[in-house]
Scaffold this active site. Sequence first.
Site, PDB file in Angstrom:
ATOM      1  CG  HIS A  28      -2.019  -0.994   1.153  1.00 39.08           C
ATOM      2  ND1 HIS A  28      -3.274  -0.676   0.688  1.00 39.08           N
ATOM      3  CD2 HIS A  28      -2.057  -2.311   1.476  1.00 39.08           C
ATOM      4  CE1 HIS A  28      -4.051  -1.747   0.733  1.00 39.08           C
ATOM      5  NE2 HIS A  28      -3.325  -2.757   1.209  1.00 39.08           N
ATOM      6  CG  ASP A  30      -2.628   4.428   1.906  1.00 42.98           C
ATOM      7  OD1 ASP A  30      -2.240   3.339   1.454  1.00 42.98           O
ATOM      8  OD2 ASP A  30      -3.819   4.648   2.198  1.00 42.98           O
ATOM      9  N   GLY A 187     -10.216  -1.723   2.557  1.00 42.78           N
ATOM     10  CA  GLY A 187     -10.929  -1.128   3.679  1.00 42.78           C
ATOM     11  C   GLY A 187     -11.509  -2.217   4.567  1.00 42.78           C
ATOM     12  CG  HIS A 214      -7.643  -5.896   0.467  1.00 42.28           C
ATOM     13  ND1 HIS A 214      -7.231  -5.108  -0.580  1.00 42.28           N
ATOM     14  CD2 HIS A 214      -6.686  -5.784   1.422  1.00 42.28           C
ATOM     15  CE1 HIS A 214      -6.073  -4.534  -0.273  1.00 42.28           C
ATOM     16  NE2 HIS A 214      -5.716  -4.934   0.932  1.00 42.28           N
ATOM     17  CD  GLU A 217      -6.271  -7.782   5.991  1.00 43.64           C
ATOM     18  OE1 GLU A 217      -5.290  -7.253   6.552  1.00 43.64           O
ATOM     19  OE2 GLU A 217      -6.963  -7.196   5.128  1.00 43.64           O
ATOM     20  CG  ASP A 314      -1.071  -5.169   4.273  1.00 45.20           C
ATOM     21  OD1 ASP A 314      -1.599  -4.673   3.254  1.00 45.20           O
ATOM     22  OD2 ASP A 314      -1.688  -5.337   5.336  1.00 45.20           O
TER      23      ASP A 314
END
Length: 373
Positions: A28, A30, A187, A214, A217, A314
């Site tokens: 990611h 961010d 998210g 995603h 998880e 990640d």
Amino acid sequence: MNTDTAGYRLEGDGADIRSLPKVSLHDHLDGGLRPQTVIELADEIGFEVPAADAASLADWFAERSDSGELVEYLKTFDVTTAVMQTRAGLERVARESVLDLAADGVVYGELRWAPEQHQVRGLGLDEVVEAVQAGIDAGIDEAASQGRGIRIGQLVTAMRHADRALEIAELAVRHRDRGVVGFDIAGAEAGFLPSRHRTAFDYLASQFFPVTVHAGEADGLESIRSALLDGRALRLGHGVRIAEDVTVEREDDENTYVTLGLLSQWVRDRGIALETSPSSNLQTGAIAAWGDDLVDHPFDLLYQLGFNVTVNTDNRLQSGTSLSRELALLADAFGYDLDDLETFQLNAAEAAFLPVEEREELAELIEDGFDAA
């Protein structure tokens, strides 16, 4: 496993993991900022950060991320996304992310991020994608000047709890020839099945545009099933909870029987890549059903059963990690050798959102690098 200034070294042959060519599929943007960069960008826009120096801020991210719950883990992104709201901020973060990956030996990476989260200061969706691409291009050029070759693709991501997935899917396709290689939703997973965004996934399928989702998880098999059926996912972001569909029965010390359910057998037999991120999976509680230590991670079970496992970071900032570190941790936990690590990289190369000819070239680059180790 021993560490030194050259990086992480494997027991036995002493290979330096950092020098090996690697592929990073789940990273990611961010979640990969340098702490000092967060502080400097925050100062420029007048945003208050939780710590005044880089070391303390890194500790803050690590402590807050180690909650055992994905929702709490995601709150740390309020800080990183806050400093990624200007063109200059986005370009800098992207450039530095590429340089950090290249320094770790990554030769191909896919950086995922959600453009809709970077419009607070008035940038349009196309503008934020262009800013990130400018930073990526600058990072690639700078890495090349340092003798490090790297390729990077963008994975444009929609937030699964919002209602902009079709808009973001159209954005991704608009930029498919300008750096964007795939689409993702991210998210809070539980309660937000991929089926909520079926219209966006239908559009992407009509455009023959690659999708990773995603799933598996913070939610279980139903999330994975929806990712495959509704999202037409070619890869599963994390996907570790597919192990819930694997039954292991030990009759005695010598005999163990394993049964795959229909879903897990489909994922295995079709070679659908699992984008596992070991340290993150511990932090978010993704593997809580199996334990709270890396040796409890179902990664090795899935690997031994023939699943298409890949290793990823990640979020390098939140987990205080790198791809080399993740590989070293797995090698230490499960006794993997150089051949195992090469398999993980070849798995990732095969699953990359690249044309087949370029994936074959990437696989050759990996094989040559491991042969020389």
